[in-house]
Design an enzyme around this catalytic site. Sequence first.
Site, PDB file in Angstrom:
ATOM      1  N   LYS A  11       4.488   4.282   6.630  1.00  0.00           N
ATOM      2  CA  LYS A  11       3.368   4.536   5.707  1.00  0.00           C
ATOM      3  C   LYS A  11       2.080   4.774   6.515  1.00  0.00           C
ATOM      4  O   LYS A  11       2.148   5.328   7.610  1.00  0.00           O
ATOM      5  CB  LYS A  11       3.242   3.385   4.698  1.00  0.00           C
ATOM      6  CG  LYS A  11       4.587   3.112   3.996  1.00  0.00           C
ATOM      7  CD  LYS A  11       4.496   2.232   2.794  1.00  0.00           C
ATOM      8  CE  LYS A  11       5.891   2.054   2.201  1.00  0.00           C
ATOM      9  NZ  LYS A  11       5.911   1.272   0.976  1.00  0.00           N
ATOM     10  N   GLU A 100       4.873   6.369  -3.887  1.00  0.00           N
ATOM     11  CA  GLU A 100       3.427   6.328  -3.649  1.00  0.00           C
ATOM     12  C   GLU A 100       2.823   7.732  -3.733  1.00  0.00           C
ATOM     13  O   GLU A 100       1.701   7.909  -4.211  1.00  0.00           O
ATOM     14  CB  GLU A 100       3.146   5.669  -2.283  1.00  0.00           C
ATOM     15  CG  GLU A 100       3.403   4.160  -2.356  1.00  0.00           C
ATOM     16  CD  GLU A 100       3.889   3.525  -1.059  1.00  0.00           C
ATOM     17  OE1 GLU A 100       3.724   4.125   0.012  1.00  0.00           O
ATOM     18  OE2 GLU A 100       4.450   2.413  -1.134  1.00  0.00           O
ATOM     19  N   GLU A 170      14.598   3.883  -4.526  1.00  0.00           N
ATOM     20  CA  GLU A 170      13.594   2.842  -4.317  1.00  0.00           C
ATOM     21  C   GLU A 170      13.006   2.421  -5.666  1.00  0.00           C
ATOM     22  O   GLU A 170      12.089   3.077  -6.180  1.00  0.00           O
ATOM     23  CB  GLU A 170      12.463   3.362  -3.428  1.00  0.00           C
ATOM     24  CG  GLU A 170      12.912   3.831  -2.069  1.00  0.00           C
ATOM     25  CD  GLU A 170      11.778   3.783  -1.047  1.00  0.00           C
ATOM     26  OE1 GLU A 170      11.961   3.116  -0.022  1.00  0.00           O
ATOM     27  OE2 GLU A 170      10.721   4.384  -1.286  1.00  0.00           O
TER      28      GLU A 170
END
Length: 253
Positions: A11, A100, A170
């Site tokens: 990330k 995200e 996920e």
Amino acid sequence: MRKNVAAGNWKMHTTVQEASLLAGQLNALLDAKNVGENTRVILGVPFTHIAVVGQVVNRNLISIAAQNCAAEEKGAFTGEVSAEMLKSAGCDAVILGHSERRAYYGETDEIIKTKISLTLKNDMQAIFCCGEVLEEREKENHFNIVKAQIENALFDFSAEDMKSIVIAYEPVWAIGTGKTASAEQAQEMHGFIRQTLAKKFGQEVADNCSILYGGSVKPANAKEIFAKPDVDGGLVGGAALNAESFHAICLAF
Ligand code: 13P
């Protein structure tokens, strides 16, 4: 036979210097004790780290992935990074459709499909992420959500293309929360994903597709989750930022 995959998603963490150190530590650990022949280790690093990490690690031990790419081939798109640029920087794969990116940057399945297409065109693997949010699971709508994500983003690709696509399931409620899906919940969804692939692309494509679980994977739970028949590894966030813990996860098959 499909590969096992231990993929780290760093990330937006680490400076270039920290990344170089972390990658070097992991490389040394894998060099001393490597994964089995059927397991692949991938590091999903920030754009700025690709070239440096690529120089630090033994590319026979570790592959490198980016965490996103542009939805356009090239041109006047200030700040964007194309799939071709990633390939030229030494990338082997691109993580696409992470929750995200979907939640904070408005990525739709349509955009993700375009990015997958550009990734494959540039001879890299696409790691396609899917998964439901908590409310969708509570309403028992998680299978429909994941099925729709897969249909929308992947069903226009060919069986041949599918050889270069890895799927990461996920569940959003398990990401960074310390709340892992149980091994049974993971298996149930992974089995469903494989069935969905089999119906569309045939059993061989489904059997050869690596399906990874992501969401609070740690050394303590990796073995149990990876032992499930349709779980072929993990996409690991927090625990991939420590060389020892990620190495332990790499050895958990
Ligand atoms: P955590 O392992 O930190 O829960 O993150 C999972 C993830 O989002 C990997 O892409």
